[in-house]
Design a protein around this motif. Structure first.
Motif, PDB file in Angstrom:
ATOM      1  N   TYR A  92      33.754  41.174  23.227  1.00 56.39           N
ATOM      2  CA  TYR A  92      32.888  40.176  23.879  1.00 56.39           C
ATOM      3  C   TYR A  92      33.061  40.237  25.390  1.00 56.39           C
ATOM      4  O   TYR A  92      32.097  40.150  26.136  1.00 56.39           O
ATOM      5  CB  TYR A  92      33.228  38.759  23.398  1.00 56.39           C
ATOM      6  CG  TYR A  92      32.873  38.488  21.961  1.00 56.39           C
ATOM      7  CD1 TYR A  92      31.810  39.145  21.346  1.00 56.39           C
ATOM      8  CD2 TYR A  92      33.579  37.545  21.219  1.00 56.39           C
ATOM      9  CE1 TYR A  92      31.483  38.887  20.027  1.00 56.39           C
ATOM     10  CE2 TYR A  92      33.260  37.284  19.898  1.00 56.39           C
ATOM     11  CZ  TYR A  92      32.209  37.959  19.302  1.00 56.39           C
ATOM     12  OH  TYR A  92      31.897  37.693  18.003  1.00 56.39           O
ATOM     13  N   SER A  93      34.312  40.376  25.839  1.00 58.40           N
ATOM     14  CA  SER A  93      34.538  40.319  27.272  1.00 58.40           C
ATOM     15  C   SER A  93      33.961  41.544  27.980  1.00 58.40           C
ATOM     16  O   SER A  93      33.789  41.543  29.183  1.00 58.40           O
ATOM     17  CB  SER A  93      36.027  40.150  27.583  1.00 58.40           C
ATOM     18  OG  SER A  93      36.719  41.314  27.236  1.00 58.40           O
ATOM     19  N   LEU A  94      33.664  42.592  27.200  1.00 57.16           N
ATOM     20  CA  LEU A  94      32.992  43.744  27.804  1.00 57.16           C
ATOM     21  C   LEU A  94      31.476  43.566  27.807  1.00 57.16           C
ATOM     22  O   LEU A  94      30.744  44.457  28.211  1.00 57.16           O
ATOM     23  CB  LEU A  94      33.339  45.018  27.038  1.00 57.16           C
ATOM     24  CG  LEU A  94      34.721  45.601  27.323  1.00 57.16           C
ATOM     25  CD1 LEU A  94      35.069  46.657  26.293  1.00 57.16           C
ATOM     26  CD2 LEU A  94      34.779  46.185  28.717  1.00 57.16           C
ATOM     27  N   GLY A  95      31.032  42.423  27.288  1.00 61.33           N
ATOM     28  CA  GLY A  95      29.606  42.149  27.307  1.00 61.33           C
ATOM     29  C   GLY A  95      28.888  42.540  26.032  1.00 61.33           C
ATOM     30  O   GLY A  95      27.666  42.476  25.942  1.00 61.33           O
ATOM     31  N   LEU A  96      29.629  42.984  25.016  1.00 63.23           N
ATOM     32  CA  LEU A  96      28.991  43.305  23.742  1.00 63.23           C
ATOM     33  C   LEU A  96      28.554  42.012  23.066  1.00 63.23           C
ATOM     34  O   LEU A  96      29.280  41.011  23.111  1.00 63.23           O
ATOM     35  CB  LEU A  96      29.953  44.061  22.820  1.00 63.23           C
ATOM     36  CG  LEU A  96      29.956  45.592  22.932  1.00 63.23           C
ATOM     37  CD1 LEU A  96      30.528  46.021  24.255  1.00 63.23           C
ATOM     38  CD2 LEU A  96      30.746  46.209  21.800  1.00 63.23           C
ATOM     39  N   ASN A  97      27.370  42.030  22.468  1.00 63.18           N
ATOM     40  CA  ASN A  97      26.967  40.826  21.744  1.00 63.18           C
ATOM     41  C   ASN A  97      27.537  40.896  20.331  1.00 63.18           C
ATOM     42  O   ASN A  97      28.234  41.848  19.962  1.00 63.18           O
ATOM     43  CB  ASN A  97      25.446  40.658  21.745  1.00 63.18           C
ATOM     44  CG  ASN A  97      24.743  41.812  21.059  1.00 63.18           C
ATOM     45  OD1 ASN A  97      25.292  42.419  20.134  1.00 63.18           O
ATOM     46  ND2 ASN A  97      23.536  42.122  21.498  1.00 63.18           N
ATOM     47  N   GLN A 119      26.563  44.015  18.175  1.00 62.94           N
ATOM     48  CA  GLN A 119      27.182  45.226  18.721  1.00 62.94           C
ATOM     49  C   GLN A 119      28.675  45.238  18.395  1.00 62.94           C
ATOM     50  O   GLN A 119      29.239  46.277  18.062  1.00 62.94           O
ATOM     51  CB  GLN A 119      26.977  45.286  20.237  1.00 62.94           C
ATOM     52  CG  GLN A 119      25.554  45.649  20.639  1.00 62.94           C
ATOM     53  CD  GLN A 119      25.308  45.424  22.122  1.00 62.94           C
ATOM     54  OE1 GLN A 119      25.955  44.587  22.755  1.00 62.94           O
ATOM     55  NE2 GLN A 119      24.363  46.159  22.684  1.00 62.94           N
ATOM     56  N   ALA A 142      26.368  37.277  27.028  1.00 61.06           N
ATOM     57  CA  ALA A 142      26.801  38.677  27.076  1.00 61.06           C
ATOM     58  C   ALA A 142      26.456  39.288  28.428  1.00 61.06           C
ATOM     59  O   ALA A 142      27.210  40.085  28.980  1.00 61.06           O
ATOM     60  CB  ALA A 142      26.154  39.466  25.947  1.00 61.06           C
ATOM     61  N   ARG A 196      29.032  38.028  30.895  1.00 65.89           N
ATOM     62  CA  ARG A 196      30.352  38.600  30.662  1.00 65.89           C
ATOM     63  C   ARG A 196      30.480  40.014  31.227  1.00 65.89           C
ATOM     64  O   ARG A 196      31.566  40.453  31.549  1.00 65.89           O
ATOM     65  CB  ARG A 196      30.659  38.621  29.168  1.00 65.89           C
ATOM     66  CG  ARG A 196      31.205  37.298  28.649  1.00 65.89           C
ATOM     67  CD  ARG A 196      31.427  37.395  27.160  1.00 65.89           C
ATOM     68  NE  ARG A 196      32.023  36.198  26.606  1.00 65.89           N
ATOM     69  CZ  ARG A 196      31.747  35.757  25.375  1.00 65.89           C
ATOM     70  NH1 ARG A 196      30.884  36.408  24.622  1.00 65.89           N
ATOM     71  NH2 ARG A 196      32.347  34.679  24.919  1.00 65.89           N
ATOM     72  N   GLN A 197      29.351  40.722  31.310  1.00 65.12           N
ATOM     73  CA  GLN A 197      29.400  42.061  31.897  1.00 65.12           C
ATOM     74  C   GLN A 197      29.937  42.030  33.314  1.00 65.12           C
ATOM     75  O   GLN A 197      30.502  43.003  33.792  1.00 65.12           O
ATOM     76  CB  GLN A 197      27.994  42.650  31.985  1.00 65.12           C
ATOM     77  CG  GLN A 197      27.349  42.971  30.678  1.00 65.12           C
ATOM     78  CD  GLN A 197      25.912  43.423  30.940  1.00 65.12           C
ATOM     79  OE1 GLN A 197      25.653  44.171  31.867  1.00 65.12           O
ATOM     80  NE2 GLN A 197      25.002  42.934  30.119  1.00 65.12           N
ATOM     81  N   MET A 229      37.891  41.734  32.040  1.00 71.36           N
ATOM     82  CA  MET A 229      39.107  41.042  31.615  1.00 71.36           C
ATOM     83  C   MET A 229      40.090  42.036  31.023  1.00 71.36           C
ATOM     84  O   MET A 229      39.723  42.917  30.259  1.00 71.36           O
ATOM     85  CB  MET A 229      38.761  39.968  30.589  1.00 71.36           C
ATOM     86  CG  MET A 229      39.981  39.202  30.103  1.00 71.36           C
ATOM     87  SD  MET A 229      39.600  37.474  29.788  1.00 71.36           S
ATOM     88  CE  MET A 229      41.202  36.853  29.312  1.00 71.36           C
ATOM     89  N   ALA A 283      30.932  50.304  26.307  1.00 68.79           N
ATOM     90  CA  ALA A 283      30.172  49.159  26.813  1.00 68.79           C
ATOM     91  C   ALA A 283      29.131  49.558  27.872  1.00 68.79           C
ATOM     92  O   ALA A 283      27.987  49.113  27.793  1.00 68.79           O
ATOM     93  CB  ALA A 283      31.122  48.092  27.347  1.00 68.79           C
ATOM     94  N   VAL A 300      25.788  48.359  26.448  1.00 68.92           N
ATOM     95  CA  VAL A 300      25.386  47.101  27.050  1.00 68.92           C
ATOM     96  C   VAL A 300      24.514  47.330  28.273  1.00 68.92           C
ATOM     97  O   VAL A 300      23.465  46.713  28.425  1.00 68.92           O
ATOM     98  CB  VAL A 300      26.635  46.275  27.426  1.00 68.92           C
ATOM     99  CG1 VAL A 300      26.229  44.963  28.082  1.00 68.92           C
ATOM    100  CG2 VAL A 300      27.486  46.021  26.190  1.00 68.92           C
ATOM    101  N   ALA A 331      37.576  48.036  31.934  1.00 74.33           N
ATOM    102  CA  ALA A 331      36.931  46.871  32.535  1.00 74.33           C
ATOM    103  C   ALA A 331      36.213  47.261  33.827  1.00 74.33           C
ATOM    104  O   ALA A 331      35.086  46.830  34.081  1.00 74.33           O
ATOM    105  CB  ALA A 331      37.965  45.790  32.795  1.00 74.33           C
ATOM    106  N   MET A 341      32.579  48.780  34.052  1.00 72.16           N
ATOM    107  CA  MET A 341      31.400  47.917  33.931  1.00 72.16           C
ATOM    108  C   MET A 341      30.958  47.377  35.296  1.00 72.16           C
ATOM    109  O   MET A 341      30.010  46.588  35.376  1.00 72.16           O
ATOM    110  CB  MET A 341      31.716  46.738  32.999  1.00 72.16           C
ATOM    111  CG  MET A 341      31.914  47.102  31.543  1.00 72.16           C
ATOM    112  SD  MET A 341      30.399  47.674  30.774  1.00 72.16           S
ATOM    113  CE  MET A 341      29.509  46.134  30.578  1.00 72.16           C
TER     114      MET A 341
END
Lengths: 307, 229, 255
Positions: free
Chosen positions: B131-136, B139, C77, C80-81, C85, C105, C109, C154, C157
């Motif tokens: 999640y913290s990498l932006g994956l929903n 995904q 989402a 968060r990109q 973290m 990612a 993403v 991290a 991204m």
């Protein structure tokens, strides 16, 4: 004994209700790949459920069988020479010979269902087969659960022993001697009840019992008389000293309890077949190799009449 | 050599169509177990996901289901579905179909439990990390959770599959003629002529089961090895 | 001061009756490195998790570039990109190689091309000295190596802010340095960073600002030199004292 099982089934009915939900769901979801009859089966089930009691629809009447064009007959597939499958995958044997004739005279195709001894009553009670023709000995207990037609064969117990020390009467068996039986057979039950003084050596399979007998583990071997006769006929040096022991039993076709139209038809069939001595012919085709000519009159019942 | 072949009953195999019949019996075994396994995997994955729900109702239902499967011998289930269904509601299943139902009923429960275990063994941080990498959510499931779940699941489910294949001889009790029943038919038909045929036939059955189960085990250990690198 | 990147405004966070963060406010400016310290259970890790919406908050708001961060919103989402973290236990994906971990990612993403992302990933790996490990699986790496990969993952991204949650706490002592050096390097290059750590010397070296958190509140907020030499509050003083040891031997030697 059997009544208890029936109660058990009723008890389990509650559990089945749960299972059926899953089962029917599975059935619906895969009706295409396993069995096309399922959708109809489910529909049938729904209809039957509406009617409430479904006992009267479990069996198929004579008319229904004729209309469907095929009859399901439960036979043994591993009890040579009564019902077995030959090396070409064809059903053969004394029972099978009769089954084929029944289908022929009804004008329908015959569909053999391979049956286990322990499931014969159940198969009729649940309508899995129309007739059982599987060396089915008539007993009082069974007659309460299924309807037997007229008999077509006699059966009794027999005792085989070495030809040089033939035992012709049970009293010849000494206290140190043992008699060989196969566990769970009528012979075992009969001897335990009527001659508790005789020591029994029990074996689980036919071949174990045979080996033990030939190695002298017992002075005699008690089994169905058909079995001991067949044995003495094929192995040298052994004689059936007692061809008949205990009461005479008969073997008969059985149908689901209450299926009168089919039962009556079979009885008429057996009676009319006497004219052509059908069961003698059956014996000569299927049993004579095993039992020889000598026992024909002893074993065959013609026209349902016991002499 | 000739004597050995006769003594151990291997000659019986080559009488008529006996060998083809044995293979046919094995095919029945395989067909029933493979259909059941395929259904069990699909339904088991769904069940496994449901079992991770916190909802007390679904939890209770799953629990009861699992307990039934654990307590009941497969033989009893076969009898209930094949004979019991006819007795109770007049439902006439073909025996093969009843067998598939029972094996699927059993396999789904065990598979579901395995899937639940595998899903729950994926640490919460793996989700958070994704999640913290932006994956929903989807995904995360498809790229992170499911691939790891399958890797954990595989050895256990292979074990289940081979167990299901090995349990199929039970279905003779509901009149299905499969490999061991064919063997018994052949043994009986030749009881007098080749009294020792049992050895030869069951040896062939052993080889047939081995030929089916061994490649599956091989595949499992191959994948395990591949994934542990 | 430069632009404000992150605004934390009067947030409350509790687990049941247990209040973890109590009306906490904080602004983070572009290029700023903030180190958060405090006794265990003071809420510092929770604060980072709230910023990333891994934990819901019960009051107040957090904004990144003016955009509200809310775990239930559709664009979470997306937001968060922009927040990188790094966790205490690395949390690399065990079924993927180092390179796959990094490029997953950005490709999934951000829909960037594989060629471009791979090139960048390799450059970053080179910078942290791990290019030769790009096809290894996480379990083949040491803790320090894993943590550097996690940082690269991290970074790839292109986040606006990086959150570090006790990233050296699970490491063997000899591996702590390599990770901290990587972070110092980032700070030098102007990354905006929010760091939770127990490494006091490191905090002093890297921080633009030190936040001392206790009981869910900011007790003290200061320039690192001031904080570590003359803490203003008694609580901070007491906390810092726990890191000091008096020598019990060789009284005449100064270390």
């Amino acid at each position: 004994m059997y009544m208890k099982n029936t109660k058990l089934f009723k008890l389990l009915a509650v559990v089945i209700a749960v299972i059926m939900v899953v089962g029917v769901m599975a059935a619906c979801s895969k009706a295409t790949d396993a069995d096309k009859g399922v959708t109809e089966a489910v529909a049938d089930a729904a209809n039957n459920a509406d009617n409430g009691d479904s006992d009267d629809t479990i069996y198929r009447t004579l008319d229904q069988i004729k209309k469907s064009g095929s009859i399901k007959i439960g036979v043994f597939s591993d009890k040579n020479p009564f019902g077995y499958v030959d090396e070409n995958g064809k059903y053969q044997g004394y029972d099978v010979y009769f089954a084929r004739r029944i289908a022929e005279d009804l004008g329908v195709e015959v569909e053999f269902v391979s049956t286990e001894a322990a499931n014969r009553v159940e198969a009729l009670q649940t309508g899995k087969v129309d007739i059982i023709l599987a060396n089915f000995t008539v007993t009082e207990e069974r007659a309460q659960q299924v309807d037997f037609a007229l008999p077509y064969m006699n059966v009794a117990l027999g005792v085989v022993s070495p030809s040089d020390k033939v035992i012709t009467e049970l009293s010849q068996i000494g206290t140190d001697d043992a008699v060989i039986v196969i566990s769970g057979t009528t012979a075992e039950i009969y001897l335990e009840e009527n001659n508790p003084e005789i020591t029994l050596k029990k074996y689980d399979t036919y071949s174990d019992a045979k080996t033990a007998f030939e190695n002298g583990q017992g002075v005699a071997w008690a089994n169905d008389n058909t079995e001991v006769i067949a044995y003495a006929n094929t192995v040298d040096g052994y004689t059936v000293g007692i061809p008949k022991l205990g009461s005479d039993d008969t073997i008969a076709p059985a149908v689901t309890k209450g299926n009168e139209s089919l039962l009556n038809w079979i009885n008429d069939e057996i009676k009319s077949l006497a004219d052509e001595q059908f069961f003698h012919k059956d014996y000569e085709e299927t049993l004579v190799d095993t039992y020889g000519k000598d026992y024909e009159e002893e074993l065959v019942v013609e026209g349902g009449v016991i002499k | 050599m000739q004597a050995l072949v006769t003594d151990l009953g291997f000659d019986v195999l080559f009488k008529g169509t006996n060998f083809t019949r044995l293979l046919g019996g094995m095919w029945v075994t395989l067909k029933i177990s493979l259909i059941s396994v395929a259904l069990s995997i699909v339904l088991g994955i769904l069940l496994g996901v449901v079992m991770t729900f916190k909802n007390p109702v679904t939890k209770a239902i799953c629990r009861v289901y699992l307990e039934i499967v654990r307590i009941m011998p497969q033989l009893v289930l076969l009898f209930i579905v094949y004979y019991g269904s006819a007795r109770l509601i007049g439902l006439k299943f073909e025996p093969e179909f009843a067998a598939v139902i029972v094996f699927t009923f059993w396999g789904t429960a065990e598979m579901g439990d395995l899937v639940r275990g595998a899903l729950q063994s994926i640490p919460k941080h793996q989700y958070e990390s994704a999640y913290s990498l932006g994956l929903n959510r989807s995904q995360t499931y498809f790229s992170i959770v499911i691939p790891q779940t399958i890797r954990r699941l595989l050895p256990l489910s292979i074990n289940l599959v081979t167990r299901m294949i090995k349990t199929t001889p039970l279905i003779v009790m509901i009149e299905v003629v499969e490999a061991t029943k064919v063997a018994r038919q052949i043994i009986d038909a030749n009881r007098v002529a080749s009294p020792n045929a049992a050895f030869g036939l069951f040896f062939v059955i052993f080889v047939l089961y081995f030929a089916v189960c061994w490649p599956i085990s091989l595949l499992a250990s191959h994948l395990e090895k591949k994934w542990s690198n | 001061m430069a632009d404000t990147v992150l605004t934390i405004n009067n947030i409350n966070k509790s687990y049941g009756d247990n209040l973890i963060l109590n009306g906490l406010s904080l602004d983070v400016h572009k290029g700023e490195v903030i180190v958060i310290i405090g006794p265990s259970g003071c809420g510092k890790s929770t604060l980072l998790r709230c910023i990333n919406a891994l934990e819901p908050i019960q009051g107040g708001e957090i904004r990144l570039d003016g955009e509200l961060i809310d775990g239930n919103s559709r664009n979470i989402a997306q937001i968060r990109q922009k927040i990188g973290m790094v966790f205490q236990n690395y949390e690399l994906f065990p079924h993927k190689t180092v390179l796959q971990n990094i490029i997953l990612a950005p490709m999934k993403v951000q829909k960037r091309s594989k060629v471009e992302v791979t090139e960048e990933a390799e450059q970053l790996l080179e910078r942290v000295g791990l290019l030769d490990k790009k096809n290894s699986y996480p379990r083949q790496l040491s803790g320090g190596q894993k943590q550097r990969v996690a940082i690269v993952r991290a970074l790839c991204m292109h986040p606006e802010i990086m959150l570090f949650d006790e990233v050296t706490a699970a490491l063997d002592p000899e591996m702590v340095r390599e990770v901290l050096d990587t972070m110092l390097e980032l700070a030098k290059n102007g990354s905006t960073m929010l760091i939770v750590t127990h490494e006091m010397n490191f905090a002093r070296a890297i921080a633009d600002r030190v936040i001392f958190l206790d009981g869910g509140e900011i007790v003290e907020e200061a320039d690192p030199e001031d904080f570590f030499t003359y803490p203003k509050t008694e609580r901070a003083q007491k906390f810092l004292d726990t890191f000091e040891y008096e020598s019990v031997k060789h009284h005449d030697n100064e270390y």
